[in-house]
Scaffold this motif. Structure first.
Motif, PDB file in Angstrom:
ATOM      1  N   TYR A 205       0.893  -1.288  -0.039  1.00  0.00           N
ATOM      2  CA  TYR A 205      -0.030   0.085   0.139  1.00  0.00           C
ATOM      3  C   TYR A 205       0.777   1.379   0.034  1.00  0.00           C
ATOM      4  N   GLY A 206       1.928   1.341   0.365  1.00  0.00           N
ATOM      5  CA  GLY A 206       2.846   2.215   0.234  1.00  0.00           C
ATOM      6  C   GLY A 206       2.888   3.028   1.735  1.00  0.00           C
ATOM      7  N   HIS A 207       3.437   4.117   2.176  1.00  0.00           N
ATOM      8  CA  HIS A 207       3.525   4.827   3.177  1.00  0.00           C
ATOM      9  C   HIS A 207       2.279   5.751   3.323  1.00  0.00           C
ATOM     10  N   SER A 208       1.450   5.886   2.423  1.00  0.00           N
ATOM     11  CA  SER A 208       0.314   6.497   2.653  1.00  0.00           C
ATOM     12  C   SER A 208      -0.609   6.009   3.499  1.00  0.00           C
ATOM     13  N   LEU A 209      -0.195   4.730   3.922  1.00  0.00           N
ATOM     14  CA  LEU A 209      -0.975   3.966   5.159  1.00  0.00           C
ATOM     15  C   LEU A 209      -1.109   4.829   6.303  1.00  0.00           C
ATOM     16  N   TYR A 210      -0.047   5.773   6.539  1.00  0.00           N
ATOM     17  CA  TYR A 210       0.009   6.245   8.015  1.00  0.00           C
ATOM     18  C   TYR A 210      -0.401   7.646   7.804  1.00  0.00           C
ATOM     19  N   GLN A 211      -1.699   7.636   7.382  1.00  0.00           N
ATOM     20  CA  GLN A 211      -2.210   9.059   7.346  1.00  0.00           C
ATOM     21  C   GLN A 211      -2.592   9.436   8.563  1.00  0.00           C
ATOM     22  N   GLY A 212      -2.789   8.608   9.708  1.00  0.00           N
ATOM     23  CA  GLY A 212      -3.140   9.004  11.025  1.00  0.00           C
ATOM     24  C   GLY A 212      -2.047   8.922  11.877  1.00  0.00           C
ATOM     25  N   GLY A 213      -0.765   8.575  11.324  1.00  0.00           N
ATOM     26  CA  GLY A 213       0.389   8.417  12.262  1.00  0.00           C
ATOM     27  C   GLY A 213       1.066   7.235  11.958  1.00  0.00           C
ATOM     28  N   VAL A 214       2.224   7.162  12.220  1.00  0.00           N
ATOM     29  CA  VAL A 214       3.038   5.608  12.128  1.00  0.00           C
ATOM     30  C   VAL A 214       2.576   4.916  13.436  1.00  0.00           C
ATOM     31  N   VAL A 215       2.123   3.756  13.271  1.00  0.00           N
ATOM     32  CA  VAL A 215       1.565   2.859  14.448  1.00  0.00           C
ATOM     33  C   VAL A 215       2.720   2.003  14.848  1.00  0.00           C
TER      34      VAL A 215
END
Length: 448
Positions: A205-215
């Motif tokens: 999915y790429g780093h756009s996964l972390y829209q809510g911040g890195v988990v």
């Protein structure tokens, strides 16, 4: 029912303090089984009480969602031996979920309880959380991949989404975003929630996964709206986005440079908001004695009438000012090379005093006008013609000194000064002070 009130101040990104009391020792407790992930539509469940201290309870499993990811915690009740206890708050500490109830003497460790979720609230959160993902997808699709989630807060009646964007989002673009978001809703796409290895998720999915911040963690929970938007997210969501219902952006504002805030609603709150607006329109139409379909024309007609009436009032005020100025001019006092006119009016605002002053100083370039009025509060203005200014007159200073007499303040430019204060009874004194300062200036004595 009202939509939630807006928060206009930007939210600072600070580390959130846990609501769980720090003295609790939960280290020996096993991981709580999270039923809200396995069965997001589960409204009731049974569980064993593993631990209790004060009004906090830990169960072996729970369907109560703990606060996190911009989503408030669930509430509801725990039932035990015929008694019912309100669940007021739910928090997660490590792998353990704590339930705060409304009694310190309710459930006991070792007994079984039945939990019941406030489903109306939970389902609203699920719809709004899913709508947030849909809306973010629409924003990135129409505005560009630079759009990034900056903050979010879900609510029952409305939610907010803060996104980074280099300029204000226009009304036309907002309508496009709404249309695209609702198009996705009407397609009733599947919403998949799954746990994935972090590296595999980032590769897919790429780093756009972390829209809510890195988990944190090697395994992360992915919420994937089919062929639309995928994010690492710990919240509760619908399993098909058609459940979200209509999405409506109800407000937008620029909360800081580069950050736009969108407040939106979905489902029944949208209908309720539209019904409220419809009632207001009908009531306004009745007041204007027209139909709702013709209200825009009626408002325009009323506005045109108001403009026309205002123009007439302005013309009348101008004529009155002319008459007053003509009458006042003969009351002026000669002093050195200037004429001084000082008068008090029982009524009249600053604009009217200035209008009279302009007429007098335009007609006589040597004129200095000091005018005052007031009933509940005092106003004073000083104006000077071109030749009076050449004699050293400074109206800003005159107004400033005169306003001290009425327990206020003032200032301005050499050609126009204004002041005000609360002591109306001392207006005469203020006028005398203004005249005194004016004469000192005309005499070349500016040192008091």
């Amino acid at each position: 029912r009202r939509v939630a009130e807006l928060h206009s101040k930007p939210q600072k990104k600070t580390e959130k303090k846990s609501k769980v009391p720090t003295h609790f020792d939960l280290s020996e407790l096993p991981e709580t089984e999270l039923l809200f992930y396995k069965e997001p539509y589960k409204r009731e469940f049974t569980a064993d009480v593993l631990w209790k201290e004060g009004d906090y309870v830990v169960l072996d499993r729970t369907a109560f969602y703990p606060e996190g990811g911009g989503q408030p915690s669930d509430d509801g009740v725990l039932k035990s031996n015929g008694d019912k206890f309100e669940v007021l708050d739910v928090q997660k500490s490590g792998d353990v979920v704590l339930h705060k109830i409304d009694s310190e003497n309710g459930v006991r460790t070792g007994e079984k309880v039945k939990g019941e979720i406030n489903w109306e609230k939970r389902s609203a959160y699920m719809r709004h959380h899913t709508a947030t993902h849909i809306l973010l997808g629409a924003l990135r699709s129409l505005l560009g991949d630079h759009v990034w989630q900056h903050g979010v807060q879900k609510g029952e009646e409305s939610s907010r989404l803060d996104v980074s964007h280099h300029k204000r989002i226009s009304e036309e673009k907002i309508q496009e975003i709404e249309k695209l978001a609702n198009k996705i809703v009407f397609q009733d796409r599947k919403v998949n929630s799954l746990w994935m290895d972090r590296n595999e998720a980032e590769k897919k999915y790429g780093h756009s996964l972390y829209q809510g911040g890195v988990v944190p963690g090697r395994k992360i929970r992915i919420v994937d709206i089919e062929d639309w938007n995928a994010q690492a997210c710990s919240g509760t969501h619908c399993t098909h986005n058609g459940e979200v219902g209509l999405i409506k952006i109800i407000n937008r504002e620029r909360i800081q440079d580069g950050v736009e805030r969108l407040v939106f609603a979905s489902g029944l709150p949208v209908l309720e908001s539209l019904q409220e607006q419809e009632q207001r329109i009908k009531k306004s139409a009745e007041t204007l004695r027209t139909s709702p379909d013709e209200i825009d024309k009626a408002v325009q007609k009323l506005f045109d009438q108001w403009k026309s009436a205002k123009k007439e009032v302005d013309n009348l005020r101008s004529r009155v000012a002319d008459l007053k100025a003509e009458k006042l001019e003969k009351n002026s006092e000669s002093f050195n090379n200037i004429q001084i006119l000082a008068e008090k009016f029982e009524d009249g605002d600053s604009d009217e005093l200035i209008q009279i002053g302009e007429i007098l100083t335009n007609n006589n370039k040597n004129m200095v006008v000091i005018l005052a009025s007031g009933k509940t509060s005092a106003n004073i203005i000083a104006m000077a013609g071109e030749k009076a200014l050449e004699e050293g007159i400074n109206c800003g200073e005159i107004a400033s000194e005169a306003a001290k007499s009425i327990e206020g303040g003032g200032g301005g430019k050499p050609e126009l000064g204004q002041g005000g204060g609360g002591n109306v009874e001392k207006l005469e004194e203020a006028i005398k002070m203004g005249v005194k300062i004016c004469k000192k200036q005309a005499s070349g004595d500016n040192n008091g």
